[in-house]
Write a protein that holds these residues in place. Structure first.
Motif, PDB file in Angstrom:
ATOM      1  N   ILE A 104       0.760  -1.515  -0.020  1.00 31.15           N
ATOM      2  CA  ILE A 104      -0.167   0.204  -0.221  1.00 31.15           C
ATOM      3  C   ILE A 104       0.883   1.044  -0.131  1.00 31.15           C
ATOM      4  O   ILE A 104       1.826   1.475   1.169  1.00 31.15           O
ATOM      5  CB  ILE A 104      -0.503  -0.026   1.364  1.00 31.15           C
ATOM      6  CG1 ILE A 104      -1.902  -1.096   1.143  1.00 31.15           C
ATOM      7  CG2 ILE A 104      -1.871   1.222   1.320  1.00 31.15           C
ATOM      8  CD1 ILE A 104      -2.735  -1.236   2.387  1.00 31.15           C
ATOM      9  N   ASN A 105       0.910   2.328  -0.961  1.00 28.54           N
ATOM     10  CA  ASN A 105       0.760   3.720  -1.050  1.00 28.54           C
ATOM     11  C   ASN A 105       0.232   4.925  -1.301  1.00 28.54           C
ATOM     12  O   ASN A 105      -0.164   4.661  -2.261  1.00 28.54           O
ATOM     13  CB  ASN A 105       2.178   3.830  -2.117  1.00 28.54           C
ATOM     14  CG  ASN A 105       3.251   4.474  -2.328  1.00 28.54           C
ATOM     15  OD1 ASN A 105       2.759   6.290  -2.607  1.00 28.54           O
ATOM     16  ND2 ASN A 105       4.538   4.821  -2.016  1.00 28.54           N
ATOM     17  N   VAL A 106       0.424   5.145  -0.208  1.00 30.64           N
ATOM     18  CA  VAL A 106      -1.023   6.330  -0.598  1.00 30.64           C
ATOM     19  C   VAL A 106      -0.915   7.529  -1.235  1.00 30.64           C
ATOM     20  O   VAL A 106      -2.080   7.703  -1.921  1.00 30.64           O
ATOM     21  CB  VAL A 106      -1.313   7.450   1.496  1.00 30.64           C
ATOM     22  CG1 VAL A 106      -1.222   6.246   2.671  1.00 30.64           C
ATOM     23  CG2 VAL A 106       0.848   7.891   1.568  1.00 30.64           C
ATOM     24  N   ASP A 107       0.212   7.763  -1.496  1.00 29.27           N
ATOM     25  CA  ASP A 107       0.420   8.423  -2.756  1.00 29.27           C
ATOM     26  C   ASP A 107      -0.331   7.891  -3.715  1.00 29.27           C
ATOM     27  O   ASP A 107      -0.700   8.683  -5.399  1.00 29.27           O
ATOM     28  CB  ASP A 107       1.606   9.347  -2.635  1.00 29.27           C
ATOM     29  CG  ASP A 107       1.834  10.527  -2.093  1.00 29.27           C
ATOM     30  OD1 ASP A 107       0.987  11.069  -1.357  1.00 29.27           O
ATOM     31  OD2 ASP A 107       3.198  10.581  -1.405  1.00 29.27           O
ATOM     32  N   GLU A 108       0.085   6.660  -4.291  1.00 30.81           N
ATOM     33  CA  GLU A 108       0.175   5.821  -5.436  1.00 30.81           C
ATOM     34  C   GLU A 108      -1.029   5.731  -5.818  1.00 30.81           C
ATOM     35  O   GLU A 108      -2.110   5.872  -6.944  1.00 30.81           O
ATOM     36  CB  GLU A 108       1.042   4.539  -5.951  1.00 30.81           C
ATOM     37  CG  GLU A 108       0.259   3.559  -6.561  1.00 30.81           C
ATOM     38  CD  GLU A 108       1.112   2.633  -7.089  1.00 30.81           C
ATOM     39  OE1 GLU A 108       1.371   1.403  -7.621  1.00 30.81           O
ATOM     40  OE2 GLU A 108       2.832   1.695  -5.628  1.00 30.81           O
ATOM     41  N   TYR A 109      -1.914   5.353  -4.518  1.00 31.26           N
ATOM     42  CA  TYR A 109      -3.355   5.644  -4.881  1.00 31.26           C
ATOM     43  C   TYR A 109      -4.156   6.529  -4.547  1.00 31.26           C
ATOM     44  O   TYR A 109      -4.849   6.148  -4.298  1.00 31.26           O
ATOM     45  CB  TYR A 109      -3.877   4.153  -3.760  1.00 31.26           C
ATOM     46  CG  TYR A 109      -3.110   2.629  -4.048  1.00 31.26           C
ATOM     47  CD1 TYR A 109      -2.646   2.272  -5.092  1.00 31.26           C
ATOM     48  CD2 TYR A 109      -2.633   2.032  -2.784  1.00 31.26           C
ATOM     49  CE1 TYR A 109      -2.405   1.022  -5.707  1.00 31.26           C
ATOM     50  CE2 TYR A 109      -2.224   0.621  -3.630  1.00 31.26           C
ATOM     51  CZ  TYR A 109      -2.030   0.111  -4.833  1.00 31.26           C
ATOM     52  OH  TYR A 109      -0.829  -0.700  -4.910  1.00 31.26           O
ATOM     53  N   HIS A 110      -4.065   7.710  -4.088  1.00 34.82           N
ATOM     54  CA  HIS A 110      -4.136   8.749  -3.668  1.00 34.82           C
ATOM     55  C   HIS A 110      -4.975   8.129  -2.829  1.00 34.82           C
ATOM     56  O   HIS A 110      -6.125   9.083  -1.877  1.00 34.82           O
ATOM     57  CB  HIS A 110      -4.965   9.341  -4.894  1.00 34.82           C
ATOM     58  CG  HIS A 110      -4.516   9.414  -6.636  1.00 34.82           C
ATOM     59  ND1 HIS A 110      -3.436  10.192  -6.522  1.00 34.82           N
ATOM     60  CD2 HIS A 110      -4.200   8.148  -7.641  1.00 34.82           C
ATOM     61  CE1 HIS A 110      -3.295  10.184  -7.504  1.00 34.82           C
ATOM     62  NE2 HIS A 110      -3.125   9.134  -8.461  1.00 34.82           N
TER      63      HIS A 110
END
Length: 392
Positions: free
Chosen positions: A187-193
């Motif tokens: 999970i990457n919060v920036d990649e997944y907005h």
């Protein structure tokens, strides 16, 4: 007594020995309150901030965007209630899915009683949210979209990146309940907005009673618990230092082992799915491949899931018929109804969630026992007797 085969890891997991070891000093030796100013308390404060940094690194976030809470349900409540009341001047509309955890659904019901409007977007037969329906639900008054990362009952992983892009395009806050996914999939919060994210320690071999909320710095909402300056004035209450340390250590272990663990659990998951769906009149619930590595949910016609659980328990097998939070309910799962199952089929479902400690021998034994118990329960079912007659 038979060997215990624990296959209810979606409900809770065993605390990892290294997690317990990391926690122990903060119960007795390093018991200082991290909010105190003397040097003895500084060790507790450092432990809290080290854990915060570990969680932030895991999510691709900044450390000051991580808030420690009492668990996933608290984080879900905070995300929805605080956003709703902070943004009520802009609008009163929230979008979620029909298969969310009750921590989301019941919070939405509370908000509806307090002047907010909620749209519950449907899912397809695999439990994947209908993106066209989600887009069509957006209004000028929509202030938040909350969709779980992966479903706690059927394991289906949602198209989170696409949902995040939709939310960003319309300047809507996007929250995801990642309680089941955190530590199991990247999970990457920036990649997944992602603007807000909930997670819980006891789903990743950490302790119970500790969770986190990721809150993007650009999102301005109020505190959830008043009474103190802890967690940057957002969540009052003395820090649960052992729990926080345990959450950080569990996150560290989950990150290090994720690739290998996921591959192993997926192999066993597929072996279990193949064995159980070979039983006549059975059905896999959830997406066949786009699901959590350790989740198996299979429905069997002409049986009651609760009866199956009792028989499996007699053989030392721990499973579930759905969410642990609703295990006392006689109502069929709202998730299974949402994917289109009629009541009678929804009642006959079995959820088995594996761990890295599950073996091939365990899986084969479970398949054998489920087959025997399905035969036993169907032999007592008038509905199954009528079905056999209709096939003649």
């Amino acid at each position: 007594m038979s060997k215990l085969i624990y296959l209810d890891n979606a409900a809770t997991t065993k605390v990892h020995p290294q997690v317990l070891e990391a926690m122990m000093p903060y119960f007795s030796e390093e018991y200082g309150n991290p909010s105190s100013i003397y040097s003895f308390a500084g060790k507790s404060k450092k432990a809290v901030e080290d854990a915060r940094q570990t969680v932030a690194d895991f999510l691709g976030a900044n450390a000051n965007e991580i808030y420690f809470t009492g668990g996933g349900s608290e984080s879900d409540n905070w995300a929805l209630k605080a956003t709703a009341f902070a943004k009520k001047e802009k609008g009163n509309h929230i979008i979620t899915s029909a298969i969310e955890h009750h921590a989301i659904l019941h919070t939405c019901e509370y908000l509806e009683k307090n002047g907010f409007e909620v749209t519950y977007v449907g899912v397809d037969e695999d439990g994947v949210i209908k993106l066209d329906e989600l887009k069509a639900a957006i209004r000028p008054t929509t202030i938040m979209i909350s969709v779980m990362f992966a479903n706690n009952e059927i394991g289906t992983i949602q198209p989170i990146k696409e949902i995040g892009e939709i939310a960003k395009e319309h300047d809507i806050i996007f929250h995801t309940d990642a309680v089941q996914a955190y530590g199991h999939v990247p999970i990457n919060v920036d990649e997944y907005h992602i603007d807000m994210l909930s997670a819980s320690g006891h789903k990743i071999n950490g302790p119970k009673g500790i969770g986190i909320m990721y809150l993007r710095n650009s999102v301005k909402i109020g505190p959830f618990i008043h009474g103190g300056a802890q967690e940057r004035n957002r969540r009052a209450g003395t820090h649960n230092v052992p729990g926080i340390v345990g959450f950080g250590k569990a996150t560290e272990i989950a990150k290090e082992t994720m690739a290998e663990r996921s591959a192993y659990e997926t192999k066993l998951r597929d072996r279990l799915i193949e064995g159980l769906t070979a039983i006549p009149n059975s059905r896999l619930n959830g997406h066949r491949t786009n699901r959590l590595p350790n989740n198996v949910n299979v429905g069997f016609e002409f049986i009651e899931g609760e009866s199956m659980l009792i028989l499996l328990d007699q053989k030392g097998i721990c499973g579930s018929s759905g969410s642990a939070c609703t295990s006392g309910s006689l109502d069929p799962s709202h998730v299974l109804l949402a994917i289109g199952l009629p009541h009678e089929k929804a009642h006959g479902s079995l959820r088995l969630t594996l761990s890295e400690e599950t073996t091939e021998e365990d899986v084969d034994f479970v398949i054998e026992q489920v087959k025997a118990n399905v035969d036993r329960l169907r032999s007592m079912s008038p509905l199954y007797t009528d079905y056999l007659k209709s096939q003649q």
